[in-house]
Design a protein around this motif. Structure first.
Motif, mmCIF file in Angstrom:
data_model
loop_
_atom_site.group_PDB
_atom_site.id
_atom_site.type_symbol
_atom_site.label_atom_id
_atom_site.label_comp_id
_atom_site.label_asym_id
_atom_site.label_seq_id
_atom_site.Cartn_x
_atom_site.Cartn_y
_atom_site.Cartn_z
ATOM 1 N N ASP A 41 19.053 101.060 -54.689
ATOM 2 C CA ASP A 41 19.910 101.698 -55.683
ATOM 3 C C ASP A 41 19.823 103.219 -55.690
ATOM 4 O O ASP A 41 20.618 103.879 -56.374
ATOM 5 N N ASP A 42 18.862 103.788 -54.981
ATOM 6 C CA ASP A 42 18.685 105.243 -54.990
ATOM 7 C C ASP A 42 19.830 105.908 -54.232
ATOM 8 O O ASP A 42 20.134 105.535 -53.096
ATOM 9 N N TYR A 43 20.469 106.891 -54.880
ATOM 10 C CA TYR A 43 21.609 107.548 -54.235
ATOM 11 C C TYR A 43 21.190 108.597 -53.204
ATOM 12 O O TYR A 43 22.035 109.106 -52.482
ATOM 13 N N HIS A 44 19.887 108.921 -53.140
ATOM 14 C CA HIS A 44 19.423 109.944 -52.203
ATOM 15 C C HIS A 44 18.477 109.348 -51.170
ATOM 16 O O HIS A 44 17.524 108.651 -51.512
ATOM 17 N N THR A 45 18.764 109.628 -49.903
ATOM 18 C CA THR A 45 17.885 109.224 -48.806
ATOM 19 C C THR A 45 17.686 110.410 -47.890
ATOM 20 O O THR A 45 18.663 111.040 -47.467
ATOM 21 N N GLU A 46 16.434 110.732 -47.590
ATOM 22 C CA GLU A 46 16.145 111.792 -46.622
ATOM 23 C C GLU A 46 15.596 111.170 -45.350
ATOM 24 O O GLU A 46 14.675 110.359 -45.387
ATOM 25 N N VAL A 47 16.180 111.548 -44.226
ATOM 26 C CA VAL A 47 15.705 111.104 -42.917
ATOM 27 C C VAL A 47 14.889 112.241 -42.316
ATOM 28 O O VAL A 47 15.371 113.365 -42.200
ATOM 29 N N ALA A 48 13.632 111.932 -41.954
ATOM 30 C CA ALA A 48 12.726 112.957 -41.421
ATOM 31 C C ALA A 48 12.122 112.472 -40.105
ATOM 32 O O ALA A 48 12.191 111.285 -39.763
#
Length: 289
Positions: free
Chosen positions: A127-134
């Motif tokens: 449900d989280d609207y933010h995803t960071e790809v690292a």
């Protein structure tokens, strides 16, 4: 009667809005990257232009490319979930990452490069609207390099109710808003920068030139989607037709081979009825070959 408003979800409105309102750009970048606004000494937009051909031209990008202090940052609005979107994002990140390195410079001069993708579809689970790809080391989660960072903000997972304590969510709700009611809810948070943003979008909505630009851009995006859909359908139809033709050819060849094999078996059976041995029959067929 509710007013008809333009939406910052349309890439040309988004870019025009932030290139012409520096204070809002600083607030937006601070919120998206979760860094104190006072820590940003300078933001320099490197592609502020809105050439006429990108408004109505198909397959054109209207992203926001900038230098934020010593970082390279690119912001892009993506409405449609294209099958190659992840690969395209990696490509543009890599292109931006290498763009500042001059001939003869050491690789250590490469800058931290951050891509911010605001997408109007769901890409990840949860449900989280933010995803960071690292860039992490598999198995240990050790950071391989902090110069690689791609952020995805999924608008469909952002709620409607504004939270005055969450500036990142407020900006995403502002971008996602497409009605006077949506903007009024944001204005009622009494956050000065967001109230100003709403007034600017209302002013843009009253400008007939901007509304025409928005209309042309929406049309071009619709035409682009239709062109891609038609090209895909034509490709699939051609593939099916070629498959059927190939299938027919294979079927004919297989049928011919099967017929020849049946005829040979009948001939061999008659030879055996006449009292011929296996060696004699093999010798006859060997002579024919």
């Amino acid at each position: 009667m509710a007013r008809d408003v333009v939406s910052a979800k349309l890439d040309i409105i988004f870019k025009k809005f932030f290139t012409e309102n520096e204070d809002m750009l600083y607030s937006f970048i601070s919120s998206m990257l979760d860094i104190p606004i006072e820590s940003i000494s300078e933001i320099k937009i490197t592609n502020p232009e809105l050439p006429p051909e990108t408004v109505s031209g198909k397959f054109s990008r209207l992203d926001l490319n900038m230098k934020v202090d010593d970082r390279l940052v690119n912001v892009e609005i993506q409405v449609k979930n294209d099958s190659d979107y992840r690969d395209r994002t990696l490509f543009y990140w890599a292109k931006l990452y290498s763009s500042e390195l001059k001939s003869g410079e050491d690789y250590s001069e490469l800058k931290q490069t951050i891509t911010i993708n605001i997408i109007n579809f769901n890409m990840f689970g949860g449900d989280d609207y933010h995803t960071e790809v690292a860039a992490m080391v598999k198995g240990t989660n050790e950071v391989f390099s902090d110069k690689f960072s791609i952020h995805f903000f999924e608008l469909k997972k952002v709620g409607k109710k504004p939270d005055p304590q969450n500036s990142r969510q407020l900006w995403l709700q502002f971008i996602n808003a497409d009605s006077e009611e949506d903007f009024d809810m944001i204005e009622r948070t009494n956050i000065p920068i967001m109230q100003k943003a709403v007034h600017v979008i209302y002013d843009m909505s009253e400008d007939t030139r901007i509304r025409e630009i928005a209309r042309l851009r929406e049309k071009s995006l619709h035409d682009e989607a239709s062109a891609l859909k038609n090209a895909k359908a034509e490709g699939e139809a051609k593939g099916r037709a070629e498959g059927r033709a190939e299938g027919r050819a294979e079927g004919i060849a297989e049928g011919r081979a099967e017929g020849e094999a049946n005829e040979r078996n009948k001939t061999i059976a008659r030879m055996k009825d006449l009292g011929m041995t296996e060696e004699q029959i093999k010798a006859i067929y060997k002579g024919r070959e």
